[in-house]
Write a protein that holds these residues in place. Structure first.
Motif, PDB file in Angstrom:
ATOM      1  N   LEU A 110       6.495   3.184   1.443  1.00  0.00           N
ATOM      2  CA  LEU A 110       5.859   2.248   0.586  1.00  0.00           C
ATOM      3  C   LEU A 110       6.605   1.132  -0.061  1.00  0.00           C
ATOM      4  N   TYR A 115       4.118  -4.397  -2.960  1.00  0.00           N
ATOM      5  CA  TYR A 115       3.015  -4.273  -4.061  1.00  0.00           C
ATOM      6  C   TYR A 115       3.821  -4.158  -5.539  1.00  0.00           C
ATOM      7  N   LEU A 119       2.791  -3.595  -9.609  1.00  0.00           N
ATOM      8  CA  LEU A 119       2.666  -2.076  -9.982  1.00  0.00           C
ATOM      9  C   LEU A 119       3.631  -1.851 -11.068  1.00  0.00           C
ATOM     10  N   TRP A 175       2.425   4.417 -10.007  1.00  0.00           N
ATOM     11  CA  TRP A 175       2.659   3.571  -8.971  1.00  0.00           C
ATOM     12  C   TRP A 175       1.192   3.337  -8.261  1.00  0.00           C
ATOM     13  N   THR A 188      -3.188   0.135  -3.229  1.00  0.00           N
ATOM     14  CA  THR A 188      -2.303   1.178  -3.338  1.00  0.00           C
ATOM     15  C   THR A 188      -2.705   2.740  -2.962  1.00  0.00           C
ATOM     16  N   CYS A 192      -1.596   5.358  -0.107  1.00  0.00           N
ATOM     17  CA  CYS A 192      -1.005   6.570  -0.625  1.00  0.00           C
ATOM     18  C   CYS A 192      -1.870   7.878  -0.072  1.00  0.00           C
TER      19      CYS A 192
END
Length: 485
Positions: A110, A115, A119, A175, A188, A192
């Motif tokens: 990730l 990002y 975040l 996150w 995100t 995920c």
């Protein structure tokens, strides 16, 4: 009166505080932690409820006359956990905690998405998002059975009120939350594997998120329909309890883990230094935090290793020795480390032992290592004042606080009740919910009990040892990785 609840990693604490932030009554109950496999650290959400009930029963038995005077309830809890619930609100699997690092491969993957700045931090194995991706890949049945995810304190609040919600400070630690816009981050969540999950509604920490259910009010003699505040992650709640809410305010938190925390008036991510830049419990405010996975919990483990009756006995033996750097060096990384290494393979070590080494010297080395780690954390967050507040169970130890002050060259400010800082912050959130008062206008939480100033000679003596400590991790890191710890 206000009831503050803090769901910590090792125990749950409940306090009753008055409008002047005086803690009038308290109770606690331990919470069991399971380690079913290397890298996995879990708790059963049902045990959080059972521990809360036990603590409240004890509070009602010993200080029941205070409970009818309670005007609101606030909750705080440990952050970053993954709590997956089905449509009926039942857990589909045990909650994986902040120090669970099964998702280290997912976190690395990730990290390549770019990002991090929105975040607030680079993805790390203990965060909720990477653990969601791990679950999608390794336990898809659990993810399919789940209807929503929440955070630990939210489970308690739902038990109290029947309503789901969370606050920005807990969301920030997942996150999965856009710090600047204050919204869940759709990209995100998708990355995920959480597209099908319901995110908890976001409410300010000091807002009323629900009202106490009547059966619980009857059980403990509380007024029915009490407002229950949304609450906050434990670190943010501890900062509220201390009044660390304005730019330039800073604190050290010494629980099982440890944090160096500085309040910020604007969102200024510092992801390159592995600093956590998160939304605060106070609206329109953020904080920078160096997150250390190994706080005073490393001293508890060292006490077990060395055969002390408990950590208090370890500290008493070190207290009887002269202050200043010991003869040995140690690394405290029992659970890997976030700031400044982001390395879940890092482990503890003692260096420099001989046949004549005494156990107190090993204890001294681990106390020094904790202080050195905090120095790493303060350096990572950048601007921090020369005077810092200190809270958490570890703050009760004089020798620990003196060592930290000497290593950092900073004055530590300790107040009565600092060991229950997150619970006191939760009580302040309850007061805000009941009265509508602004969290940055509630006044100081207590009068300063003690200022622990650094000793200049000891600070100078620690400087070369800090350099040696900082050289030790890179020297041993290849070995840690090859061991596959």
């Amino acid at each position: 009166m206000y009831l503050g609840v803090d769901l910590g990693t090792s125990s749950i604490k409940v306090i009753v505080a008055d409008a002047a932030d005086r803690v009038l009554a308290s109770a606690r109950c331990p919470v069991a932690t399971a380690r079913p496999a290397p890298g996995r650290v879990e708790q059963a959400p049902g045990e959080w409820i059972a521990a809360f009930e036990t603590a409240m029963d004890a509070l009602a038995a010993s200080d029941g006359a205070l409970l009818p005077q309670v005007g609101a309830i606030g909750v705080a809890g440990h952050m970053h956990a993954l709590v997956l619930l089905d449509a009926l609100g039942a857990p589909v699997r045990p909650a994986s905690l902040w120090n669970d690092f099964r998702a280290h491969d997912e976190a690395r993957e990730l990290a390549g998405l770019g990002y991090d700045d929105r975040l607030g931090v680079r993805p790390m194995a203990g965060f909720t998002g990477p653990k969601l991706l791990w679950t999608a890949r390794h336990d898809p049945d659990a993810l399919s059975a789940a209807e929503r995810f929440v955070f630990p304190k939210d489970v308690l609040r739902h038990y109290l009120t029947g309503a789901w919600a969370t606050d920005p400070s807990d969301a920030a630690g997942s996150w999965l939350y856009d710090q600047a816009s204050g919204c869940w981050d759709a990209a995100t969540l998708s990355a995920c594997g959480a597209d099908g999950l319901t995110c908890p509604p976001l409410l300010p920490s000091g807002d009323v998120a629900g009202h106490l259910r009547e059966p619980l009010a009857r059980r403990w003699g509380l007024p029915p329909g009490l407002p229950v505040a949304t609450g906050a992650g434990d670190v943010a709640a501890g900062a509220v309890g201390l009044g660390v809410v304005r730019e330039g305010d800073a604190m050290i938190s010494l629980g099982t883990s440890a944090q160096v925390f500085a309040a910020r008036a604007a969102y200024r991510p510092n992801t390159g230094r592995l600093v956590h830049s998160f939304a605060h419990a106070v609206g329109g405010t953020w904080f920078d935090m160096a997150a250390l996975l190994n706080g005073s919990g490393a001293l508890d483990t060292t006490a077990d290793w060395l055969g002390y009756a408990d950590v208090a006995a370890l500290l008493a033996e070190v207290e009887a020795q002269p202050d200043g750097p010991g003869a040995l060096l140690a690394l405290p990384y029992l659970s890997g480390e976030r700031t400044p290494h982001d390395d879940m393979s890092a482990r503890a070590a003692f260096v420099g032992m001989s046949g004549g080494t005494e156990r107190w010297e090993l204890a001294r080395a681990m106390i020094d290592a904790l202080a050195f780690s905090l120095a790493d954390g303060r350096d990572a967050i950048g601007a921090a004042p020369d005077e810092m507040l200190v809270i958490g169970g570890g703050s009760r130890s004089d020798v620990v606080c003196r060592t930290i002050a000497d290593v950092l060259g900073a004055t530590l400010v300790r107040g009565e009740g600092g060991e229950v800082g997150p619970a006191l912050g939760a009580a302040r959130l309850a007061r805000a919910a009941a009265t509508g008062a602004a969290l940055d206008d509630l006044g100081p939480p207590w009068e300063t009990a003690e200022r622990i100033a650094p000793d200049p000679a000891r600070h100078a003596a620690y400087a070369p040892r800090l350099a040696q400590f900082r050289a030790l991790y890179p020297a041993l890191s290849p070995t840690f990785q090859s061991l596959g710890a």
